[in-house]
Design a protein around this motif. Sequence first.
Motif, PDB file in Angstrom:
ATOM      1  N   PRO A 127       0.817  -1.215   0.000  1.00  0.00           N
ATOM      2  CA  PRO A 127       0.000   0.000   0.000  1.00  0.00           C
ATOM      3  C   PRO A 127       0.850   1.264   0.000  1.00  0.00           C
ATOM      4  N   THR A 128       0.429   2.272  -0.789  1.00  0.00           N
ATOM      5  CA  THR A 128       1.195   3.523  -0.864  1.00  0.00           C
ATOM      6  C   THR A 128       0.366   4.744  -0.472  1.00  0.00           C
ATOM      7  N   THR A 129      -0.909   4.544  -0.090  1.00  0.00           N
ATOM      8  CA  THR A 129      -1.684   5.659   0.497  1.00  0.00           C
ATOM      9  C   THR A 129      -1.914   5.325   1.965  1.00  0.00           C
ATOM     10  N   LEU A 130      -2.167   6.373   2.755  1.00  0.00           N
ATOM     11  CA  LEU A 130      -2.435   6.132   4.177  1.00  0.00           C
ATOM     12  C   LEU A 130      -3.707   5.301   4.325  1.00  0.00           C
ATOM     13  N   LEU A 131      -4.709   5.602   3.483  1.00  0.00           N
ATOM     14  CA  LEU A 131      -5.963   4.844   3.559  1.00  0.00           C
ATOM     15  C   LEU A 131      -5.723   3.355   3.302  1.00  0.00           C
ATOM     16  N   ALA A 170       5.524  10.262   1.415  1.00  0.00           N
ATOM     17  CA  ALA A 170       6.111  11.594   1.164  1.00  0.00           C
ATOM     18  C   ALA A 170       5.568  12.216  -0.113  1.00  0.00           C
ATOM     19  N   THR A 171       5.199  11.396  -1.091  1.00  0.00           N
ATOM     20  CA  THR A 171       4.748  11.950  -2.381  1.00  0.00           C
ATOM     21  C   THR A 171       3.221  11.998  -2.490  1.00  0.00           C
ATOM     22  N   LEU A 172       2.527  11.556  -1.457  1.00  0.00           N
ATOM     23  CA  LEU A 172       1.060  11.517  -1.520  1.00  0.00           C
ATOM     24  C   LEU A 172       0.492  12.944  -1.411  1.00  0.00           C
ATOM     25  N   PRO A 173      -0.403  13.349  -2.337  1.00  0.00           N
ATOM     26  CA  PRO A 173      -0.977  14.696  -2.236  1.00  0.00           C
ATOM     27  C   PRO A 173      -1.684  14.925  -0.890  1.00  0.00           C
ATOM     28  N   ASP A 174      -1.676  16.194  -0.433  1.00  0.00           N
ATOM     29  CA  ASP A 174      -2.210  16.531   0.895  1.00  0.00           C
ATOM     30  C   ASP A 174      -3.642  16.040   1.112  1.00  0.00           C
ATOM     31  N   ALA A 178      -4.867  13.458   4.030  1.00  0.00           N
ATOM     32  CA  ALA A 178      -5.888  13.784   5.044  1.00  0.00           C
ATOM     33  C   ALA A 178      -7.047  12.791   4.961  1.00  0.00           C
ATOM     34  N   SER A 179      -7.381  12.380   3.763  1.00  0.00           N
ATOM     35  CA  SER A 179      -8.467  11.406   3.580  1.00  0.00           C
ATOM     36  C   SER A 179      -8.160  10.116   4.376  1.00  0.00           C
ATOM     37  N   GLY A 180      -6.920   9.683   4.334  1.00  0.00           N
ATOM     38  CA  GLY A 180      -6.522   8.501   5.113  1.00  0.00           C
ATOM     39  C   GLY A 180      -6.625   8.746   6.609  1.00  0.00           C
TER      40      GLY A 180
END
Length: 363
Positions: A127-131, A170-174, A178-180
């Motif tokens: 996984p590469t997004t916080l969500l 680090a590269t995930l858009p803000d 925040a969604s995650g």
Amino acid sequence: MSRTVHVDLDERSYEIRIGTGCEIASLREGAAGQRALIVSDAQVDAHYGARCEALLAGYGMKVRRAVVPAGEGTKDLKYVQELYERAVEAGLDRHATIVALGGGMVGDLAGFVAATYLRGVRFVQLPTTLLAMVDSSVGGKTGVNLKAGKNLVGAFYQPVEVVADLATLATLPDREYASGLAEVVKYGVIWDAALFRKLEEQVAGLTQRDLTVLEAIVARCCEIKAEVVAVDERDAGVRAILNFGHTLGHAVENVAHYDRWLHGEAVALGMVYAAELSRRETGFPDEDAKRLTRLLKDLGLPVHPGAGGFGGDWVALRAAMSTDKKSRQSVPRFVLAQKLGAVVFDHAVPEDVAAEAFGAVFG
Ligand code: NAD
Ligand code: GLY
């Protein structure tokens, strides 16, 4: 620096590794000579595809990359078909591995392909997004959307390993980050008041994406999800608590045709509403509801739709809630909080209470 969380599902058990620069233990030894297909979307592939390919090639695997367009529209049977074709071209046999490198969209799509290609091949989630790290990569729900609705075709199919490399955040858009965070807050409300307090204390570290803070928090969220999934893998009962804030949240996404709110933003709005319902129905203390709204705001999440509204009024949202997968005879079922860290699920709310609560928080 890394932590491991065990998901206890008998012969389908696996480890979630959370840290930076993680290796894939299940492939590091014994997979040499086997084939792997890395599935990613174009944005993630541009950042991390080559590095992931080099990692697997370093294990002696024969690796191919399949890149699909970014965006929820790709979670579609058309791309399932396309990935089956990429799998055939790459010579994937029953000893092969499909690796999902990306957010929840890629994980759900690639997981469904892994569940069904050759009646199931080994599946690894990166996984590469916080969500995706705290939610979608854990627990084995895979699938795609139909025109009629989200996630209507799918399979329960557990990965053999989940490796969350926090450095990729680090590269995930803000907005995506925040969604995650909305799903992170959800775990505090449904299960762990101490986690909720920690989130309140560590707002700065979280918004600055401090890796030490994130490692502990992501690991705690994964522990909670693992515990829930271990007792209700196939979503027959208590797993429903993971949907706190999602009953209205899904409706909010739906009435705005999935192009205005990110999932976590809609869930944040849904949690504000669920907290108000909980105040009225299950004795959720006023102070806890205020703390929830304050924390969401501090983490950069919406707690009100603002001047532009939801993209639909209460009647439209109520209608969308009646088609929610968890509703029965068109009556939406809510997860409601009794206090921070304790919830009930499958709760039907009287119509007048549902409408009044909506007016109270969003009117
Ligand atoms: P996503 O996968 O669409 O990713 C969001 C965006 O971020 C995409 O544009 C992607 O290209 C980009 N991105 C991803 N990682 C990046 C990185 N490290 N750097 C830069 N850009 C990056 O969205 P998501 O929020 O991760 O997942 C949403 C999906 O997850 C939905 O389809 C939802 O239904 C599903 N979901 C599934 C479960 C489950 O249990 N299976 C749970 C929750 C959500
Ligand atoms: N995201 C909800 C679940 O995994 O059940």
